[in-house]
Write an enzyme that holds these catalytic residues in place. Sequence first.
Site, short mmCIF file in Angstrom:
data_model
loop_
_atom_site.label_atom_id
_atom_site.label_comp_id
_atom_site.label_asym_id
_atom_site.label_seq_id
_atom_site.Cartn_x
_atom_site.Cartn_y
_atom_site.Cartn_z
N ASP A 135 0.82 -1.21 0.00
CA ASP A 135 0.00 0.00 0.00
C ASP A 135 0.85 1.26 0.00
O ASP A 135 2.09 1.21 0.15
CB ASP A 135 -0.90 0.02 1.24
CG ASP A 135 -1.96 -1.06 1.20
OD1 ASP A 135 -2.45 -1.37 0.10
OD2 ASP A 135 -2.30 -1.60 2.28
N TYR A 156 6.45 -10.18 6.71
CA TYR A 156 6.49 -8.74 6.95
C TYR A 156 7.10 -8.45 8.31
O TYR A 156 7.00 -9.26 9.24
CB TYR A 156 5.08 -8.14 6.92
CG TYR A 156 4.47 -7.99 5.55
CD1 TYR A 156 4.54 -6.77 4.87
CD2 TYR A 156 3.79 -9.04 4.94
CE1 TYR A 156 3.96 -6.62 3.61
CE2 TYR A 156 3.21 -8.90 3.68
CZ TYR A 156 3.30 -7.68 3.03
OH TYR A 156 2.73 -7.53 1.80
#
EC number: 5.4.99.12
Length: 262
Positions: free
Chosen positions: A51, A109
Amino acid sequence: MKIALGIEYDGCRYCGWQRQQYVDSVQQRLEEALSVIANSSCEVFCAGRTDAGVHATGQVVHFDTDVNRPMQSWCLGTNAHLPEDIVVKWAIGVSDDFHARFSALARRYRYVIYNNKLRSAILPKGISHYHYSLDHEKMHEAGQFLLGENDFSSFRAAKCQSHTPWRNVHHLIVSRHQDYIILDIQANAFVHHMVRNIVGSLIEVGRGDKPVEWIKWLLEKRDRTLAAPTAKAEGLYLVEVIYPEKFSIPQMPLGPLFYYGK
């Protein structure tokens, strides 16, 4: 010929990975640079569409080309045409059955929180700042309720386009390194905003506003409106994409650069 690339980028000034009209994206910049080296248009496919504001030290992409260039040219040559906040770390030829997204077994992540009363002047956009004291051990304990295959509707963005909220979390580790709290999470895949929504709720636990068991309750309720607000994008990094060994995808230090924990 199919080529895979390892990409690192600072996502602060981009609208995200995916090419979009009228705004700047990592994909657009990379395709433009590759097109110069190929002397023809190139379309890349990535492992994970990050994003706006999200970073990567281990993004993997692939593209198809009829142009014969040394792998060094695809790496160093492309870098010469990229802005300083995007870099190609490696380039290899891969078999025709490789796909950066669909061949991936898992994504990993890391979310970095600078937990200090004062903000950092050195890394203001590469970390998330939280000034209240956080108990990372409680955050870690709460995170263990999320392991395994579960319905992550409580941690899924309202506009998520995935056909299913079910994901399989392989590990979730929260650790402290002086003033830095690191959340390290690996799963087969992630629904939209999943990591940042998990972080937002774990912060509530770390601050002492919610009990450890609240995370289990949220998971069972499958209701995004009951969970905490989404954590900021700045602290999130895509650090690794895992593939079957047959593709021989290079393994790089996980990062981010200022943190090389195990």
